[in-house]
Scaffold this motif. Structure first.
Motif, mmCIF file in Angstrom:
data_model
loop_
_atom_site.group_PDB
_atom_site.id
_atom_site.type_symbol
_atom_site.label_atom_id
_atom_site.label_comp_id
_atom_site.label_asym_id
_atom_site.label_seq_id
_atom_site.Cartn_x
_atom_site.Cartn_y
_atom_site.Cartn_z
ATOM 1 N N GLU A 231 0.858 -1.197 0.000
ATOM 2 C CA GLU A 231 0.000 0.000 0.000
ATOM 3 C C GLU A 231 0.886 1.236 0.000
ATOM 4 N N TRP A 233 0.885 5.131 1.212
ATOM 5 C CA TRP A 233 0.175 5.997 2.151
ATOM 6 C C TRP A 233 0.727 7.414 2.089
ATOM 7 N N LYS A 313 -3.410 8.578 4.896
ATOM 8 C CA LYS A 313 -4.450 8.092 3.987
ATOM 9 C C LYS A 313 -3.846 7.097 3.003
ATOM 10 N N ILE A 315 -3.445 5.477 -0.439
ATOM 11 C CA ILE A 315 -3.773 6.005 -1.773
ATOM 12 C C ILE A 315 -3.640 4.977 -2.900
ATOM 13 N N ARG A 316 -2.928 3.886 -2.682
ATOM 14 C CA ARG A 316 -2.800 2.860 -3.745
ATOM 15 C C ARG A 316 -2.579 1.493 -3.119
ATOM 16 N N TYR A 317 -2.984 0.484 -3.849
ATOM 17 C CA TYR A 317 -2.826 -0.898 -3.389
ATOM 18 C C TYR A 317 -2.394 -1.766 -4.561
ATOM 19 N N THR A 477 -11.970 -3.220 -0.639
ATOM 20 C CA THR A 477 -11.610 -1.803 -0.497
ATOM 21 C C THR A 477 -10.186 -1.593 -0.990
ATOM 22 N N ASP A 478 -9.296 -2.491 -0.568
ATOM 23 C CA ASP A 478 -7.916 -2.394 -1.058
ATOM 24 C C ASP A 478 -7.892 -2.470 -2.592
ATOM 25 N N TYR A 480 -10.019 -1.737 -4.801
ATOM 26 C CA TYR A 480 -10.507 -0.520 -5.457
ATOM 27 C C TYR A 480 -9.328 0.446 -5.699
ATOM 28 N N HIS A 481 -8.369 0.455 -4.750
ATOM 29 C CA HIS A 481 -7.229 1.370 -4.858
ATOM 30 C C HIS A 481 -6.121 0.859 -5.791
ATOM 31 N N SER A 482 -6.360 -0.280 -6.433
ATOM 32 C CA SER A 482 -5.373 -0.758 -7.416
ATOM 33 C C SER A 482 -5.718 -0.273 -8.818
#
Ligand code: FAD
Ligand code: SF4
Length: 575
Positions: A231, A233, A313, A315-317, A477-478, A480-482
């Motif tokens: 992730e 952050w 926060k 921001i990416r996964y 949720t993770d 979604y950030h990919s």
């Protein structure tokens, strides 16, 4: 019924002649293309009467844009990029130089700092980078040379003539879920190449075809892997300095599992810093209920990490595998018409968690070999096997030789592993014997009947992460950030060779570990009263982040990852 992806049969395909086709535009493939262009330019300047063309040299990259499928830590050891582009520091996207590093052993609530940083984790002089941005930049240098990078094109099959690799077939586009042609159907190209170079990263799909067809791994140790779940952050200023490096061992893994975490600080927008953090879990664990995405979530709950991230926060996964097997797991890397580079070959130093510099160097050496093949107009194994010799005479071997038995030393847990590591460091990598044997990671997975129902001491890791939505996240949720997207209406690119095994045996014997080890919720066991165990495998291939874990870790070895329609996949901006 599940329909799986394969190149359509009985159709006419456009034929394209090529001198060199490089499959995969990561650091290895791009370095290879750039070095080849440099050599051709130097040759053409010296020999106006005998010009070589770059027109028929192609890089195939499955991502829609260069670098979009590249995920790494990442710390760059600059050794090879300095050889390739001596002035790289002036223009490469380097985030910060490493100035501070620390290694900790974690228990659930405490941390113990190693009094000295082990030599292989000393990173002064290395750079914090985003591999995504670095490869984008490297790719732009390749395009400036006139070499074509076909983005959104996956290599889907190798072409053979007897023992010779003669080219690459690209993916068919516009095929629906049932395997029928849609109105936008475009058949894949057959690129008929003198030299095919495989730079697909870990567990390459064409590399797997090649290794299996020619039984290339027969004298090598089985390749073993880890999966890194990452992730990015944004954290409040002052939490971690740009260029600060933290490694941890221990919790939330137990002493039976292999793995560890990293946290790297990089520059954000000034008001916030960006922390790259992730956990690599060795894909040779015993309990099929272990979930590497959950491991990362538990890691963040450690007071040391939670404090660092507080008020920040995510921001990416993303997630990606890496080859851990070391020198003894590398198969032959050249033959008639082909070479294998970077992570596809297994050039990764798992003690240092580094492979970018080795990928680049292997790309450069393969380029020199391909150049000789073009000059001689001979790409038989007699010429291309020079690549093997160049690797063995280079610092790639020197570096990997010193850690050749590292991962195997951990086969019996952390304490035995630390003993072997110390011994190996004193004996130049040898330890108790020159070559430690290894077994494939999936062979370590144990059946549920052999394990305590509550997981015993490892119970806190079992089951999916629920997530509090602030510090910890559930998989969706993770995911979604990919930024992952695929064409939905296409056959499944996770080819399960026998779904009966999933529905009748695996669900009972291992509890369907694909649901746990996949970091993107691709695999689900859904209720189905017609099945003997009341469950049936169902796939969400459009969630796939291309980490290859399922292909590696499935205990029955019945899953094959093949590239989906080119352009689909994660969007690893800044990763
Ligand atoms: C979590 C994690 C952390 C890491 N941290 C570090 C670090 O800090 N420092 C370090 O040096 N190394 C690190 N590594 C290792 C490093 O990232 C790799 O060694 C390196 O990226 C390998 O480069 P490559 O070009 O061989 O493969 P990749 O970087 O995997 O590139 C392969 C490319 O090929 C494309 N591709 C694959 N198959 C096909 C196909 N069939 N057709 C078309 N395109 C295809 C992919 O989309 C991708 O762009 C880390 C790895 C991971 C997973
Ligand atoms: S389906 Fe396989 S390759 Fe795709 S994200 Fe899941 S484990 Fe990784």
């Amino acid at each position: 019924m599940l329909i799986f992806r394969k190149p359509l049969e009985g159709i006419e395909r456009p034929q394209m002649p090529a001198d060199v086709v490089i499959v995969g535009g990561g650091p290895a493939g791009m370095a290879c293309a750039l070095r080849l262009a440099q050599l051709i330019d130097a040759h053409n300047a010296k020999h106006p009467e005998n010009q070589l063309s770059k027109e028929n040299i192609y890089v195939l990259e499955k991502a829609r844009e260069i670098g979009q499928h590249c995920l790494s830590g990442a710390l760059l050891d600059p050794r090879s990029i300095r050889e390739l582009l001596p002035d790289f520091e002036k223009e490469a996207p380097l985030d910060a130089q490493v100035e501070k590093e620390a290694v900790y052993f974690l228990t659930e609530k405490s941390k113990f700092k190693f009094p000295i940083t082990p030599p292989f984790l000393r990173d002064h002089g290395n750079y914090v980078i985003s591999l995504n941005r670095f490869v984008k930049w490297l790719g732009s240098k390749v395009e400036e040379t006139g070499i074509t990078v076909f983005t959104g094109f996956a290599g889907s099959e190798l072409l053979f003539d007897g023992h010779r690799v003669t080219g690459v077939r690209t993916d068919d586009k516009g095929v629906d879920k049932e395997g029928h042609q849609k109105s936008n159907f475009e058949p894949g190209y057959d690129l008929n190449a003198k030299v095919v170079i495989l730079a697909e990263g870990p567990r390459g799909s064409l590399t797997k075809q090649l290794i299996s067809k020619f039984d290339l791994a027969k004298n090598a140790n089985p390749q073993t892997y880890g999966v890194g779940v990452k992730e990015l952050w944004e954290v409040p200023a002052g939490r971690i300095a740009a260029g600060e490096v933290i490694y941890t061992m221990g919790w939330p893994l137990t002493t039976h599992e292999y793995g560890g975490a990293w946290i790297y600080g990089s520059k954000g927008d000034g008001s916030n810093n960006v922390a790259s953090l992730g956990f690599v879990t060795g894909l040779d664990y015993a309990d099929p209920r272990l979930d590497p995405q959950r491991v990362l979530q538990e890691f963040k709950r450690h007071p040391f990490v939670a404090k660092l991230l507080e008020g920040g926060k995510m921001i990416r996964y993303g997630a990606k595998s890496m080859p851990y097997g070391g020198w003894w797991a590398i198969p032959p890397v050249a033959g008639d018409g082909w070479m294998i580079l970077g992570d596809s070959a297994g050039f990764l130093n798992s003690a240092r968690l580094k492979g970018i510099h080795l990928a680049i160097k292997s790309g450069m050496l393969a380029a020199e070999t391909a150049f000789d093949a073009l000059i001689k107009n001979d790409s038989s194994s007699a010429t291309l096997s020079e690549f093997q010799k160049k690797v063995e005479a280079s610092w790639i071997k020197e570096e990997l030789w010193k850690v050749r038995n590292l991962h195997q030393g951990f086969e019996h847990g952390m304490y035995a592993g630390m003993f072997h590591t110390a011994l190996q460091m004193m004996t130049g990598g040898r330890g108790l014997r020159n070559r430690y044997p290894a077994k494939a990671g999936y062979e370590n997975m144990r059946k549920l009947a052999e394990l305590p129902a509550d997981g015993g001491a490892e119970a806190h890791l079992l089951g999916p992460a629920k997530g509090d939505g602030k510090l910890t996240f559930d998989k969706l949720t993770d995911l979604y950030h990919s930024g992952t997207k695929h064409e939905e209406d296409q056959p499944a690119h996770l080819v399960i060779h026998d779904t009966n095994i999933c529905n009748t045996r695996c669900v009972k014997e291992f509890g369907s570990p694909c649901q746990n080890f996949c970091p993107a919720n691709v695999y689900e066991m859904v209720d189905d009263a017609s099945q003997p165990n009341g469950k049936r495998i169902s796939l969400n291939p459009s969630n796939c982040v291309h980490c290859k874990t399922c292909d590696i870790a499935d205990p029955y070895q019945i899953i094959t990852w093949v590239p989906p329609e080119g352009g689909g996949g994660p969007n690893y901006d800044g990763m």
